[in-house]
Design a protein around this motif. Structure first.
Motif, short mmCIF file in Angstrom:
data_model
loop_
_atom_site.label_atom_id
_atom_site.label_comp_id
_atom_site.label_asym_id
_atom_site.label_seq_id
_atom_site.Cartn_x
_atom_site.Cartn_y
_atom_site.Cartn_z
N GLU A 58 0.82 -1.20 0.00
CA GLU A 58 0.00 0.00 0.00
C GLU A 58 0.87 1.26 0.00
N ALA A 59 1.96 1.22 0.75
CA ALA A 59 2.88 2.37 0.79
C ALA A 59 3.50 2.59 -0.58
N VAL A 60 3.87 1.50 -1.24
CA VAL A 60 4.47 1.59 -2.57
C VAL A 60 3.48 2.18 -3.57
N LYS A 61 2.19 1.84 -3.43
CA LYS A 61 1.17 2.40 -4.32
C LYS A 61 1.13 3.92 -4.20
N ILE A 62 1.20 4.41 -2.95
CA ILE A 62 1.22 5.86 -2.73
C ILE A 62 2.43 6.49 -3.41
N LEU A 63 3.59 5.90 -3.17
CA LEU A 63 4.84 6.47 -3.71
C LEU A 63 4.88 6.38 -5.23
N SER A 64 4.27 5.33 -5.78
CA SER A 64 4.20 5.20 -7.24
C SER A 64 3.32 6.31 -7.82
N ALA A 65 2.17 6.55 -7.16
CA ALA A 65 1.25 7.59 -7.62
C ALA A 65 1.88 8.97 -7.54
N LEU A 66 2.79 9.16 -6.57
CA LEU A 66 3.46 10.44 -6.39
C LEU A 66 4.73 10.57 -7.23
N GLY A 67 5.06 9.51 -7.98
CA GLY A 67 6.22 9.59 -8.87
C GLY A 67 7.56 9.39 -8.19
#
Length: 246
Positions: A58-67
């Motif tokens: 879930e943390a990686v999803k956030i960081l992926s969305a933020l580039g």
């Protein structure tokens, strides 16, 4: 607010994946990983941070969305390539969205670039560019009146980038775009999207900036832009203080 207390924000109000997202960014900085470098696997991150793979994912999803992170199926996790002209990697360090010193420095930088962009736009904006800025300001107003945060945010981005574009300076445009991207990270990760209580004032501040640019008043445009950035920072300070002191 005491600086030491400010850095020791309580974690009870923040979900686990948000805390892990912050810690992953800190790990990237500690390991001195650069764009394109391979990161530890989800299993390794979970082990390092004493949490589950589900929370890490879930943390990686956030960081992926933020580039900030790229996940390649079957290949692992990588620090995202950022080819922006003035990307954070080219500024010689990694931006930590929950580090208050970083947030304050970012706003200091925004104040410099956005007052300059507004000042120059007052002398260079074309009729089409003025119309684009006006439309963006009206989109913000509509988002505020109807309570549609996403609409306000879209108009806000269009407004600030429209002014930077009207400066006809590609470096200012790149700097404004990058600073806003970093600020968005701070809002999403550090504040859980809570910052934004002064939208009513922001609508009026946008109108003042637009009028000064339309009238070709360089000093007024720069002053109005400075007021807007300063009040946005105050919005952050109020939210930080609320979280620290309740």
């Amino acid at each position: 607010m005491d600086a030491e207390a400010a850095h020791a924000l309580p974690t009870s109000y923040r979900p686990g994946y948000e805390l892990v997202a912050e810690r992953i960014l800190q790990l990237i900085a500690e390991l001195e990983l650069r764009p394109g470098d391979r990161m530890p696997t989800e299993n390794e991150l979970a082990g390092r941070m004493g949490t589950s793979r589900t929370v890490v994912r879930e943390a990686v999803k956030i960081l992926s969305a933020l580039g900030r992170v790229r996940a390649h199926k079957g290949r692992g996790l990588y620090v995202a390539d950022d080819d922006g002209m003035l990307s954070s990697s080219r500024w010689g360090g990694s931006f930590i969205p929950t580090d208050l010193d970083h947030v304050y420095m970012l706003f200091e930088f925004r104040r410099v670039q956005e007052t300059a962009a507004a000042r120059i736009a007052a002398t260079r904006a074309t009729p089409a560019e003025l119309r684009a800025i006006e439309v963006a300001a009206e989109l913000c107003r509509e988002g505020h009146v109807t309570g549609q945060a996403a609409l306000f945010d879209r108009g806000d981005d269009d407004f600030h980038l429209g002014i930077a574009a009207a400066s006809h300076n590609q470096f200012l445009l790149a700097a404004v775009r990058e600073a806003r991207r970093l600020q968005r990270q701070s809002n999403v990760i550090g504040m859980n999207g809570a910052v934004g209580s002064h939208t009513a004032e922001a609508v009026e501040e946008h109108a003042a900036i637009y009028r000064a640019i339309r009238e070709g008043n360089e000093d007024a445009a720069a002053a109005a832009a400075a007021v807007h950035v300063d009040r946005t920072l105050e919005d952050y300070r109020r939210e930080i203080q609320r979280r620290v002191f309740g």
